[in-house]
Design a protein around this motif. Structure first.
Motif, PDB file in Angstrom:
ATOM      1  N   ASP A 131     -71.884 -28.689  26.783  1.00  0.00           N
ATOM      2  CA  ASP A 131     -71.817 -28.631  25.366  1.00  0.00           C
ATOM      3  C   ASP A 131     -70.811 -27.331  24.884  1.00  0.00           C
ATOM      4  O   ASP A 131     -70.094 -27.337  23.897  1.00  0.00           O
ATOM      5  CB  ASP A 131     -72.985 -29.480  24.446  1.00  0.00           C
ATOM      6  N   MET A 132     -71.965 -26.051  24.850  1.00  0.00           N
ATOM      7  CA  MET A 132     -71.076 -25.701  24.023  1.00  0.00           C
ATOM      8  C   MET A 132     -69.446 -24.645  24.668  1.00  0.00           C
ATOM      9  O   MET A 132     -69.279 -24.514  23.882  1.00  0.00           O
ATOM     10  CB  MET A 132     -72.462 -24.340  24.604  1.00  0.00           C
ATOM     11  N   ALA A 133     -69.385 -25.156  25.846  1.00  0.00           N
ATOM     12  CA  ALA A 133     -68.241 -24.847  26.992  1.00  0.00           C
ATOM     13  C   ALA A 133     -67.135 -25.557  25.973  1.00  0.00           C
ATOM     14  O   ALA A 133     -65.904 -24.952  25.524  1.00  0.00           O
ATOM     15  CB  ALA A 133     -68.308 -24.883  27.844  1.00  0.00           C
ATOM     16  N   GLU A 134     -68.036 -26.745  26.269  1.00  0.00           N
ATOM     17  CA  GLU A 134     -66.658 -28.057  25.313  1.00  0.00           C
ATOM     18  C   GLU A 134     -66.342 -27.625  23.756  1.00  0.00           C
ATOM     19  O   GLU A 134     -65.293 -27.262  23.848  1.00  0.00           O
ATOM     20  CB  GLU A 134     -67.257 -29.586  25.345  1.00  0.00           C
ATOM     21  N   LEU A 135     -67.373 -27.179  22.750  1.00  0.00           N
ATOM     22  CA  LEU A 135     -67.023 -26.488  21.660  1.00  0.00           C
ATOM     23  C   LEU A 135     -65.689 -25.815  21.748  1.00  0.00           C
ATOM     24  O   LEU A 135     -65.277 -25.187  20.320  1.00  0.00           O
ATOM     25  CB  LEU A 135     -68.740 -26.956  21.367  1.00  0.00           C
ATOM     26  N   VAL A 136     -66.193 -24.665  22.344  1.00  0.00           N
ATOM     27  CA  VAL A 136     -65.827 -22.687  22.472  1.00  0.00           C
ATOM     28  C   VAL A 136     -63.722 -23.566  22.737  1.00  0.00           C
ATOM     29  O   VAL A 136     -62.764 -23.329  21.836  1.00  0.00           O
ATOM     30  CB  VAL A 136     -66.133 -22.728  24.062  1.00  0.00           C
ATOM     31  N   GLN A 137     -63.585 -24.906  23.750  1.00  0.00           N
ATOM     32  CA  GLN A 137     -62.688 -24.859  23.956  1.00  0.00           C
ATOM     33  C   GLN A 137     -62.070 -26.078  22.509  1.00  0.00           C
ATOM     34  O   GLN A 137     -60.846 -25.697  21.752  1.00  0.00           O
ATOM     35  CB  GLN A 137     -62.183 -26.797  25.092  1.00  0.00           C
ATOM     36  N   LYS A 138     -62.564 -26.559  21.895  1.00  0.00           N
ATOM     37  CA  LYS A 138     -61.926 -27.260  20.930  1.00  0.00           C
ATOM     38  C   LYS A 138     -61.879 -26.125  19.489  1.00  0.00           C
ATOM     39  O   LYS A 138     -60.987 -26.228  18.771  1.00  0.00           O
ATOM     40  CB  LYS A 138     -63.456 -28.038  19.905  1.00  0.00           C
ATOM     41  N   VAL A 139     -62.676 -25.457  18.800  1.00  0.00           N
ATOM     42  CA  VAL A 139     -62.762 -24.450  17.931  1.00  0.00           C
ATOM     43  C   VAL A 139     -61.046 -23.633  18.857  1.00  0.00           C
ATOM     44  O   VAL A 139     -60.852 -23.393  17.259  1.00  0.00           O
ATOM     45  CB  VAL A 139     -63.846 -23.682  17.972  1.00  0.00           C
ATOM     46  N   ILE A 140     -60.239 -23.226  20.283  1.00  0.00           N
ATOM     47  CA  ILE A 140     -59.302 -22.825  19.802  1.00  0.00           C
ATOM     48  C   ILE A 140     -58.738 -23.435  19.676  1.00  0.00           C
ATOM     49  O   ILE A 140     -57.710 -23.168  19.043  1.00  0.00           O
ATOM     50  CB  ILE A 140     -59.906 -22.216  21.734  1.00  0.00           C
ATOM     51  N   ARG A 141     -58.600 -24.748  20.388  1.00  0.00           N
ATOM     52  CA  ARG A 141     -57.488 -25.862  19.660  1.00  0.00           C
ATOM     53  C   ARG A 141     -57.540 -25.216  18.146  1.00  0.00           C
ATOM     54  O   ARG A 141     -56.296 -25.548  17.737  1.00  0.00           O
ATOM     55  CB  ARG A 141     -57.795 -27.194  19.923  1.00  0.00           C
ATOM     56  N   LYS A 142     -58.639 -26.240  17.915  1.00  0.00           N
ATOM     57  CA  LYS A 142     -58.674 -25.642  15.897  1.00  0.00           C
ATOM     58  C   LYS A 142     -57.559 -25.120  15.466  1.00  0.00           C
ATOM     59  O   LYS A 142     -56.972 -24.494  14.182  1.00  0.00           O
ATOM     60  CB  LYS A 142     -59.913 -26.392  15.788  1.00  0.00           C
ATOM     61  N   ALA A 143     -57.899 -23.735  16.164  1.00  0.00           N
ATOM     62  CA  ALA A 143     -57.776 -22.822  15.999  1.00  0.00           C
ATOM     63  C   ALA A 143     -55.923 -21.933  15.303  1.00  0.00           C
ATOM     64  O   ALA A 143     -55.602 -21.027  15.708  1.00  0.00           O
ATOM     65  CB  ALA A 143     -58.363 -20.958  16.423  1.00  0.00           C
ATOM     66  N   HIS A 144     -55.577 -23.234  16.861  1.00  0.00           N
ATOM     67  CA  HIS A 144     -54.111 -22.944  16.769  1.00  0.00           C
ATOM     68  C   HIS A 144     -54.253 -21.945  17.935  1.00  0.00           C
ATOM     69  O   HIS A 144     -52.943 -21.224  17.454  1.00  0.00           O
ATOM     70  CB  HIS A 144     -52.927 -23.370  15.723  1.00  0.00           C
ATOM     71  N   VAL A 145     -54.430 -20.485  18.771  1.00  0.00           N
ATOM     72  CA  VAL A 145     -54.494 -20.044  19.090  1.00  0.00           C
ATOM     73  C   VAL A 145     -54.928 -20.443  21.000  1.00  0.00           C
ATOM     74  O   VAL A 145     -54.697 -21.634  21.406  1.00  0.00           O
ATOM     75  CB  VAL A 145     -55.663 -19.056  19.433  1.00  0.00           C
ATOM     76  N   THR A 146     -54.242 -19.719  21.882  1.00  0.00           N
ATOM     77  CA  THR A 146     -54.576 -19.702  23.249  1.00  0.00           C
ATOM     78  C   THR A 146     -55.831 -19.031  24.469  1.00  0.00           C
ATOM     79  O   THR A 146     -56.382 -18.155  23.312  1.00  0.00           O
ATOM     80  CB  THR A 146     -52.770 -19.824  24.019  1.00  0.00           C
ATOM     81  N   GLU A 147     -55.696 -20.011  25.486  1.00  0.00           N
ATOM     82  CA  GLU A 147     -57.339 -18.954  25.494  1.00  0.00           C
ATOM     83  C   GLU A 147     -56.947 -17.627  25.792  1.00  0.00           C
ATOM     84  O   GLU A 147     -57.545 -17.154  26.174  1.00  0.00           O
ATOM     85  CB  GLU A 147     -57.469 -19.969  26.461  1.00  0.00           C
ATOM     86  N   ASP A 148     -55.788 -16.788  26.124  1.00  0.00           N
ATOM     87  CA  ASP A 148     -55.619 -15.802  27.010  1.00  0.00           C
ATOM     88  C   ASP A 148     -55.697 -15.007  25.501  1.00  0.00           C
ATOM     89  O   ASP A 148     -55.870 -13.681  26.039  1.00  0.00           O
ATOM     90  CB  ASP A 148     -53.698 -15.820  26.732  1.00  0.00           C
ATOM     91  N   GLU A 149     -55.172 -15.447  23.758  1.00  0.00           N
ATOM     92  CA  GLU A 149     -55.552 -14.701  23.056  1.00  0.00           C
ATOM     93  C   GLU A 149     -57.609 -14.628  22.594  1.00  0.00           C
ATOM     94  O   GLU A 149     -57.669 -14.420  21.665  1.00  0.00           O
ATOM     95  CB  GLU A 149     -54.456 -15.309  21.767  1.00  0.00           C
TER      96      GLU A 149
END
Ligand code: ZN
Length: 313
Positions: free
Chosen positions: A44-62
């Motif tokens: 669940d923690m990992a899924e929330l991380v993916q979610k906030v990355i999307r919500k913040a409009h940044v890529t995982e590389d950033e």
């Protein structure tokens, strides 16, 4: 770069994407449901991380790193060897997290994270050294030296709550007696307030609790003390005395630029701050020297996310 912070609590998981300056760009959260296997919680923690990355409009590389604040202690391999609220013993938090996200994962105690958050974006910004004291169900602490968190040689630095204040005093959850936590926490306020209620049933504390001693909480005690109720003031003044003694010990040993009070009891605000400040000189050695500045935490609930994120800086 962007930093992701996870505030892992016994009740809730809060995750945020955080800027270099320590402001939250996007947030997400869910219930911890702590009785589940740890694998499910970390997923669940990992899924929330993916979610906030999307919500913040940044890529995982950033994203530079993932920081996790836990109500317990982890070693430098990211192994959580004790987390009482979650019932975790020897949980490989970093390894499990990195199954989902290939980023550095940094883990530290939640009070340490709050200390770091206040020094990056809160009341102790710009101070070279600070000590954060969280006055909640228990008492926690965090130490900042030269702008960096000091976790100690083995990860247990800042455990202010378990310094001995009263030899052979009240038994503590850590198995010893007389720890700071037994005298300077919300739990301590409630314990001593209940004793007052038995001795002085007319106290405003009991009236505020609707006559039900089991409903006595720290806020009721502080509110009654602010109104001048004699029992509540005895309870509060005793709390303040023990806190002032603890702050004196911290000052004698570490002498930080600033001492920050956070956690539920700091809700008492200036009433608490002024009472402690008034008493401090009585306990202080080298009275000609200035005292560390005393301040209330500024960030509140955000501190967990921001501090965890800043572990990656
Ligand atoms: Zn203890």
């Amino acid at each position: 770069m962007v930093y992701v912070g996870i505030d892992l609590g016994g009740t809730n998981i809060a995750v945020g994407a955080v800027s270099e300056a320590g402001s939250i760009l996007a947030e997400a959260g869910c219930k911890t449901l702590a009785s589940r296997p740890y694998q499910a919680i970390i997923k669940d923690m990992a899924e929330l991380v993916q979610k906030v990355i999307r919500k913040a409009h940044v890529t995982e590389d950033e994203v530079k790193a993932i920081g996790i604040g836990i109500p317990g202690v982890a070693d430098d391999q990211g192994m959580v060897f004790n987390c009482t609220n979650l019932g975790w013993v020897n949980v490989p938090l970093r390894a499990e997290m990195q199954k989902y996200i290939h980023k550095p994962v940094l883990i530290d105690n939640d009070a340490n994270c709050a200390a770091l958050a206040e020094s990056v974006a809160g009341v102790s910004v710009g101070c070279k050294s600070s000590v954060f004291i969280t006055l909640g169900t228990g008492v926690g602490g965090g130490i900042i030296v030269n702008g960096k968190l000091w976790s100690g040689g083995h990860g247990r630095a800042g455990e202010i709550g378990h310094m001995c204040l009263v030899p052979d005093g009240v038994p503590c959850t850590c198995g010893r007696n007389g720890c700071v936590e037994r005298y300077c926490s919300a739990t301590a306020l409630i314990r001593t307030a209940k004793q007052e209620c038995y001795s002085f049933p007319n106290t405003a504390i009991l009236k505020k609790a609707g006559g039900d001693i089991n409903r006595v909480n720290a806020k009721l005690v502080i509110d009654a003390a602010k109104e001048g109720d004699a029992s509540a003031l005895r309870v509060f003044n005793s709390f303040v005395k023990y806190l002032a003694m603890t702050i004196n010990d911290i000052t004698a040993f570490f002498d930080p630029d600033i001492i920050v009070l956070g956690g539920g009891v700091s809700y008492a605000g200036d009433f608490l701050l002024n009472s402690v400040a008034e008493l401090l000189p009585r306990y202080q050695m080298f009275k000609a020297l200035p005292l560390p500045k005393l301040a209330l935490a500024k960030l509140g609930n955000e501190a967990g996310i921001v501090g965890a994120a800043m572990l990656g800086k």
